[in-house]
Motif scaffolding. Structure first.
Motif, PDB file in Angstrom:
ATOM      1  N   THR A 167       0.769  -1.166  -0.279  1.00 51.48           N
ATOM      2  CA  THR A 167      -0.038  -0.072  -0.057  1.00 51.48           C
ATOM      3  C   THR A 167       1.050   0.975   0.151  1.00 51.48           C
ATOM      4  O   THR A 167       2.218   1.755   1.135  1.00 51.48           O
ATOM      5  CB  THR A 167      -1.303   0.002   1.332  1.00 51.48           C
ATOM      6  OG1 THR A 167      -0.038  -0.115   2.224  1.00 51.48           O
ATOM      7  CG2 THR A 167      -1.748  -1.086   1.115  1.00 51.48           C
ATOM      8  N   THR A 168       0.095   2.749  -0.665  1.00 48.16           N
ATOM      9  CA  THR A 168       1.263   3.590  -0.332  1.00 48.16           C
ATOM     10  C   THR A 168      -0.017   4.868  -1.064  1.00 48.16           C
ATOM     11  O   THR A 168      -0.977   4.897  -0.641  1.00 48.16           O
ATOM     12  CB  THR A 168       1.994   3.872  -2.298  1.00 48.16           C
ATOM     13  OG1 THR A 168       0.856   3.394  -3.291  1.00 48.16           O
ATOM     14  CG2 THR A 168       3.074   2.835  -2.544  1.00 48.16           C
ATOM     15  N   HIS A 169       1.029   5.468  -0.227  1.00 50.57           N
ATOM     16  CA  HIS A 169       0.227   6.993  -0.089  1.00 50.57           C
ATOM     17  C   HIS A 169       0.786   8.397  -0.684  1.00 50.57           C
ATOM     18  O   HIS A 169       2.474   7.903  -0.134  1.00 50.57           O
ATOM     19  CB  HIS A 169      -0.629   7.377   0.640  1.00 50.57           C
ATOM     20  CG  HIS A 169      -0.105   7.255   2.354  1.00 50.57           C
ATOM     21  ND1 HIS A 169       0.051   6.418   3.076  1.00 50.57           N
ATOM     22  CD2 HIS A 169       0.633   8.648   2.827  1.00 50.57           C
ATOM     23  CE1 HIS A 169       0.309   6.955   3.972  1.00 50.57           C
ATOM     24  NE2 HIS A 169       1.200   8.246   3.821  1.00 50.57           N
ATOM     25  N   ALA A 170       0.526   9.264  -0.745  1.00 50.35           N
ATOM     26  CA  ALA A 170       1.609  10.413  -1.230  1.00 50.35           C
ATOM     27  C   ALA A 170       0.365  11.388  -0.930  1.00 50.35           C
ATOM     28  O   ALA A 170      -1.165  11.587  -1.568  1.00 50.35           O
ATOM     29  CB  ALA A 170       2.481  10.755  -2.548  1.00 50.35           C
ATOM     30  N   ASP A 171       0.469  12.506  -0.530  1.00 54.64           N
ATOM     31  CA  ASP A 171       0.559  13.806  -0.325  1.00 54.64           C
ATOM     32  C   ASP A 171       0.882  14.715  -0.977  1.00 54.64           C
ATOM     33  O   ASP A 171       2.066  14.186  -1.321  1.00 54.64           O
ATOM     34  CB  ASP A 171       0.053  14.344   0.940  1.00 54.64           C
ATOM     35  CG  ASP A 171       0.284  13.354   2.130  1.00 54.64           C
ATOM     36  OD1 ASP A 171      -0.945  12.787   2.314  1.00 54.64           O
ATOM     37  OD2 ASP A 171       0.920  13.265   3.335  1.00 54.64           O
ATOM     38  N   PHE A 172      -0.171  16.176  -1.485  1.00 50.39           N
ATOM     39  CA  PHE A 172       0.289  16.157  -2.485  1.00 50.39           C
ATOM     40  C   PHE A 172      -0.693  17.637  -2.835  1.00 50.39           C
ATOM     41  O   PHE A 172      -1.350  17.776  -2.219  1.00 50.39           O
ATOM     42  CB  PHE A 172       0.196  16.581  -3.571  1.00 50.39           C
ATOM     43  CG  PHE A 172      -1.086  16.151  -4.811  1.00 50.39           C
ATOM     44  CD1 PHE A 172      -2.137  16.786  -5.423  1.00 50.39           C
ATOM     45  CD2 PHE A 172      -1.889  14.658  -4.431  1.00 50.39           C
ATOM     46  CE1 PHE A 172      -2.938  16.152  -5.890  1.00 50.39           C
ATOM     47  CE2 PHE A 172      -2.937  14.138  -4.942  1.00 50.39           C
ATOM     48  CZ  PHE A 172      -4.196  15.241  -5.659  1.00 50.39           C
ATOM     49  N   TYR A 222      -8.258  26.764  -3.643  1.00 54.02           N
ATOM     50  CA  TYR A 222      -9.204  27.348  -3.803  1.00 54.02           C
ATOM     51  C   TYR A 222     -10.527  26.860  -2.821  1.00 54.02           C
ATOM     52  O   TYR A 222     -10.605  26.733  -1.935  1.00 54.02           O
ATOM     53  CB  TYR A 222     -10.127  25.798  -4.888  1.00 54.02           C
ATOM     54  CG  TYR A 222      -9.131  25.981  -6.035  1.00 54.02           C
ATOM     55  CD1 TYR A 222      -9.510  26.595  -7.385  1.00 54.02           C
ATOM     56  CD2 TYR A 222      -8.576  24.678  -6.190  1.00 54.02           C
ATOM     57  CE1 TYR A 222      -9.230  26.847  -8.179  1.00 54.02           C
ATOM     58  CE2 TYR A 222      -7.675  24.759  -7.004  1.00 54.02           C
ATOM     59  CZ  TYR A 222      -7.128  25.392  -8.089  1.00 54.02           C
ATOM     60  OH  TYR A 222      -6.872  25.117  -9.516  1.00 54.02           O
ATOM     61  N   PRO A 223     -11.495  27.743  -2.472  1.00 51.62           N
ATOM     62  CA  PRO A 223     -12.324  28.398  -1.159  1.00 51.62           C
ATOM     63  C   PRO A 223     -13.415  27.289  -1.299  1.00 51.62           C
ATOM     64  O   PRO A 223     -13.906  27.158  -2.228  1.00 51.62           O
ATOM     65  CB  PRO A 223     -12.704  29.857  -1.325  1.00 51.62           C
ATOM     66  CG  PRO A 223     -12.304  30.545  -3.236  1.00 51.62           C
ATOM     67  CD  PRO A 223     -11.257  29.861  -3.778  1.00 51.62           C
ATOM     68  N   GLY A 224     -13.012  26.574  -0.090  1.00 50.77           N
ATOM     69  CA  GLY A 224     -14.409  25.718   0.006  1.00 50.77           C
ATOM     70  C   GLY A 224     -13.162  23.628   0.077  1.00 50.77           C
ATOM     71  O   GLY A 224     -14.246  23.298   0.413  1.00 50.77           O
ATOM     72  N   LEU A 225     -11.981  24.038  -0.680  1.00 55.04           N
ATOM     73  CA  LEU A 225     -11.597  22.381  -0.915  1.00 55.04           C
ATOM     74  C   LEU A 225     -10.374  22.684  -0.327  1.00 55.04           C
ATOM     75  O   LEU A 225      -9.634  23.273  -0.204  1.00 55.04           O
ATOM     76  CB  LEU A 225     -10.967  22.994  -2.316  1.00 55.04           C
ATOM     77  CG  LEU A 225     -11.967  22.342  -3.164  1.00 55.04           C
ATOM     78  CD1 LEU A 225     -11.917  22.398  -4.551  1.00 55.04           C
ATOM     79  CD2 LEU A 225     -13.292  21.232  -3.245  1.00 55.04           C
ATOM     80  N   PRO A 226      -9.864  21.210   0.207  1.00 55.49           N
ATOM     81  CA  PRO A 226      -8.390  22.011   0.809  1.00 55.49           C
ATOM     82  C   PRO A 226      -7.842  21.878   0.785  1.00 55.49           C
ATOM     83  O   PRO A 226      -7.406  21.547  -0.989  1.00 55.49           O
ATOM     84  CB  PRO A 226      -8.720  19.526   2.002  1.00 55.49           C
ATOM     85  CG  PRO A 226      -9.279  19.599   0.953  1.00 55.49           C
ATOM     86  CD  PRO A 226     -10.676  20.319   0.379  1.00 55.49           C
TER      87      PRO A 226
END
Length: 169
Positions: free
Chosen positions: A139-144, A150-154
């Motif tokens: 299993t792999t994960h990456a943050d980007f 954008y207002p309302g989005l993380p």
């Protein structure tokens, strides 16, 4: 008769080009926002595909034989190198790549590695009434981060990948 003078023809053309320029100026912000959104979605898709392919590369390394199935560091390294084209300073690191191996008991009912598997201990193998199947999972994960806020989005998103394969005998 029916012909416009030179001054009347020129005046009408100037008025129309001013209207076109005004319409373009009003639509330009919406077109730029659309273009940025397409670029962000393309970037997110690229990173997600890269992370998923890296998990597959790690699982392929581990599924070669029984020796590589127990080499969890080798599976992690294969995943990291696949994602980052041979470097260790890119999207994935060993810290956000997890490799495991284990066994499942196939009694002929279609048990596969996609279902849960246990450690390959002697008790697991002895209690199996069918064929013992060795499996590997990466299993792999990456943050980007997005290029723009954008207002309302993380601001940060996470891409996840998972690959499970049987070990070849």
């Amino acid at each position: 008769m029916g012909r416009l003078t030179w001054r009347a023809a020129r005046q009408r053309k100037t008025a129309e080009s001013g209207q076109t320029l005004l319409e373009f100026a009003m639509m330009l912000p919406f077109m730029m926002l659309l273009l940025l959104g397409i670029a962000e979605i393309g970037r997110a898709a690229f990173i997600t595909i890269t992370v998923t392919n890296a998990a597959t590369a790690g699982a392929e390394y581990g599924s070669q034989n029984a020796a590589t199935a127990s080499d969890t560091t080798g599976m992690q390294t294969a995943a990291v190198y696949d994602a980052d084209n041979g470097t260790t300073t890119g999207i994935l690191t060993l810290a956000n790549t997890v490799a495991t191996s284990g066994c499942a008991c196939d009694t002929g009912s279609g048990t596969s590695c996609n279902q849960s598997f246990l450690s390959c201990s002697s008790s697991t193998i002895a209690s199996c009434t069918g064929q013992v199947v060795e499996c590997v999972q990466v299993t792999t994960h990456a943050d980007f981060s997005s290029l723009f806020h954008y207002p309302g989005l993380p601001q940060t998103f996470q891409a996840n990948g998972k690959a499970v394969q049987r070990v070849r005998r």
